[in-house]
Design a protein around this motif. Sequence first.
Motif, PDB file in Angstrom:
ATOM      1  N   ARG A  17       0.860  -1.198   0.053  1.00 40.62           N
ATOM      2  CA  ARG A  17      -0.185   0.040   0.013  1.00 40.62           C
ATOM      3  C   ARG A  17       0.933   1.068   0.000  1.00 40.62           C
ATOM      4  O   ARG A  17       0.436   2.427  -0.680  1.00 40.62           O
ATOM      5  CB  ARG A  17      -0.966  -0.040   1.282  1.00 40.62           C
ATOM      6  CG  ARG A  17      -2.070  -0.808   1.157  1.00 40.62           C
ATOM      7  CD  ARG A  17      -2.817  -0.879   2.337  1.00 40.62           C
ATOM      8  NE  ARG A  17      -3.732  -2.151   2.450  1.00 40.62           N
ATOM      9  CZ  ARG A  17      -3.625  -3.105   3.333  1.00 40.62           C
ATOM     10  NH1 ARG A  17      -2.925  -2.744   4.367  1.00 40.62           N
ATOM     11  NH2 ARG A  17      -4.472  -4.153   3.344  1.00 40.62           N
ATOM     12  N   LEU A  20       2.020   1.773  -3.424  1.00 36.46           N
ATOM     13  CA  LEU A  20       1.119   2.340  -4.340  1.00 36.46           C
ATOM     14  C   LEU A  20       1.025   3.954  -3.907  1.00 36.46           C
ATOM     15  O   LEU A  20       0.676   4.638  -4.806  1.00 36.46           O
ATOM     16  CB  LEU A  20      -0.391   1.895  -3.876  1.00 36.46           C
ATOM     17  CG  LEU A  20      -0.592   0.273  -4.321  1.00 36.46           C
ATOM     18  CD1 LEU A  20      -1.975   0.050  -3.914  1.00 36.46           C
ATOM     19  CD2 LEU A  20      -0.950   0.828  -5.941  1.00 36.46           C
ATOM     20  N   ARG A  21       1.102   4.455  -2.672  1.00 36.34           N
ATOM     21  CA  ARG A  21       1.124   5.864  -2.499  1.00 36.34           C
ATOM     22  C   ARG A  21       2.580   6.756  -2.983  1.00 36.34           C
ATOM     23  O   ARG A  21       2.668   7.952  -2.868  1.00 36.34           O
ATOM     24  CB  ARG A  21       0.914   6.188  -0.858  1.00 36.34           C
ATOM     25  CG  ARG A  21      -0.453   5.752  -0.703  1.00 36.34           C
ATOM     26  CD  ARG A  21      -0.792   6.271   0.848  1.00 36.34           C
ATOM     27  NE  ARG A  21      -0.188   5.305   1.773  1.00 36.34           N
ATOM     28  CZ  ARG A  21       0.070   5.671   3.083  1.00 36.34           C
ATOM     29  NH1 ARG A  21      -0.575   6.878   3.608  1.00 36.34           N
ATOM     30  NH2 ARG A  21       0.540   4.782   3.753  1.00 36.34           N
ATOM     31  N   ARG A  60      -0.380  -2.940  -7.464  1.00 34.91           N
ATOM     32  CA  ARG A  60      -1.500  -2.820  -8.342  1.00 34.91           C
ATOM     33  C   ARG A  60      -2.544  -3.813  -7.956  1.00 34.91           C
ATOM     34  O   ARG A  60      -3.839  -3.811  -7.970  1.00 34.91           O
ATOM     35  CB  ARG A  60      -1.305  -2.622  -9.737  1.00 34.91           C
ATOM     36  CG  ARG A  60      -2.341  -2.223 -10.772  1.00 34.91           C
ATOM     37  CD  ARG A  60      -1.844  -2.190 -12.314  1.00 34.91           C
ATOM     38  NE  ARG A  60      -1.343  -3.377 -12.647  1.00 34.91           N
ATOM     39  CZ  ARG A  60      -2.235  -4.414 -12.905  1.00 34.91           C
ATOM     40  NH1 ARG A  60      -3.449  -4.569 -12.991  1.00 34.91           N
ATOM     41  NH2 ARG A  60      -1.496  -5.561 -13.320  1.00 34.91           N
ATOM     42  N   TYR A  63      -4.403  -3.645  -4.853  1.00 37.15           N
ATOM     43  CA  TYR A  63      -5.392  -2.562  -5.041  1.00 37.15           C
ATOM     44  C   TYR A  63      -6.568  -2.995  -5.506  1.00 37.15           C
ATOM     45  O   TYR A  63      -7.527  -2.656  -5.105  1.00 37.15           O
ATOM     46  CB  TYR A  63      -4.695  -1.392  -5.474  1.00 37.15           C
ATOM     47  CG  TYR A  63      -5.652  -0.171  -5.820  1.00 37.15           C
ATOM     48  CD1 TYR A  63      -6.001   0.637  -4.794  1.00 37.15           C
ATOM     49  CD2 TYR A  63      -6.286   0.072  -7.093  1.00 37.15           C
ATOM     50  CE1 TYR A  63      -6.905   1.525  -4.926  1.00 37.15           C
ATOM     51  CE2 TYR A  63      -7.198   1.077  -7.426  1.00 37.15           C
ATOM     52  CZ  TYR A  63      -7.475   2.007  -6.180  1.00 37.15           C
ATOM     53  OH  TYR A  63      -8.274   2.894  -6.548  1.00 37.15           O
ATOM     54  N   GLU A  64      -6.680  -3.600  -6.824  1.00 33.34           N
ATOM     55  CA  GLU A  64      -7.765  -3.975  -7.422  1.00 33.34           C
ATOM     56  C   GLU A  64      -8.368  -5.054  -6.736  1.00 33.34           C
ATOM     57  O   GLU A  64      -9.622  -5.185  -6.670  1.00 33.34           O
ATOM     58  CB  GLU A  64      -7.180  -4.760  -8.945  1.00 33.34           C
ATOM     59  CG  GLU A  64      -6.807  -3.565  -9.752  1.00 33.34           C
ATOM     60  CD  GLU A  64      -6.338  -4.226 -11.170  1.00 33.34           C
ATOM     61  OE1 GLU A  64      -6.329  -5.558 -11.088  1.00 33.34           O
ATOM     62  OE2 GLU A  64      -5.875  -3.580 -12.106  1.00 33.34           O
ATOM     63  N   GLU A  66      -8.364  -5.262  -3.286  1.00 31.97           N
ATOM     64  CA  GLU A  66      -9.182  -4.762  -2.170  1.00 31.97           C
ATOM     65  C   GLU A  66     -10.297  -3.850  -2.445  1.00 31.97           C
ATOM     66  O   GLU A  66     -11.147  -3.856  -1.949  1.00 31.97           O
ATOM     67  CB  GLU A  66      -8.046  -4.102  -1.268  1.00 31.97           C
ATOM     68  CG  GLU A  66      -7.030  -4.861  -0.600  1.00 31.97           C
ATOM     69  CD  GLU A  66      -6.142  -4.137   0.231  1.00 31.97           C
ATOM     70  OE1 GLU A  66      -5.728  -2.855  -0.011  1.00 31.97           O
ATOM     71  OE2 GLU A  66      -5.489  -4.588   1.172  1.00 31.97           O
TER      72      GLU A  66
END
Length: 182
Positions: A17, A20-21, A60, A63-64, A66
């Motif tokens: 995560r 991702l940020r 990625r 993210y998808e 979650e």
Amino acid sequence: MASGFASLTEKERETLRLLLRGHDAKSMAGELQLSVHTVNERLRHARRKLDVTSSKEAARLLYEQEARDPKFLGDKNLGDAWEGRDADDGEQSKDTETPRTGRGVWIIGVLAMIAAAIFLAVLAQPAAQSESDQSYEAVLVARDTSVEEAAREWLTIVDRYDWTASHEVAGEYFRENNSLAD
């Protein structure tokens, strides 16, 4: 691939995560208070579990996943968050270590108890000191009274011009330095 998501630890998910940020390994290490090596190990484990070659692709995919499958943690019991920890991401297992926050709470509690004990000791000290001061003053007053009475008795004998009696009643130091003839 779904089994890969299930096998990710919470620490690996947290690291992905952060990626991702926009964090790199060094800033993730600073954010998580870990070494860069530990962050890279977490990313490597996550890539292996998700069967991808890039950490960004793993982030990625997480993210998808979650976004499709939101988690509601409100129905979990308080200790359930520790069940996902495992020893291969640089952390010890639940059985061998208490949570870090638990250690901090214990340390704060011990320090608070020490501070309270010191505070109570300081509060109790003046009362004990005043009692000892009172008993010491009583001893001084009694001693002073006896010394004063002895001095008055000696002066009464001297006022009667009874030099022999005054010499015998006088203190040892006086008798050693002054003979009866003097």
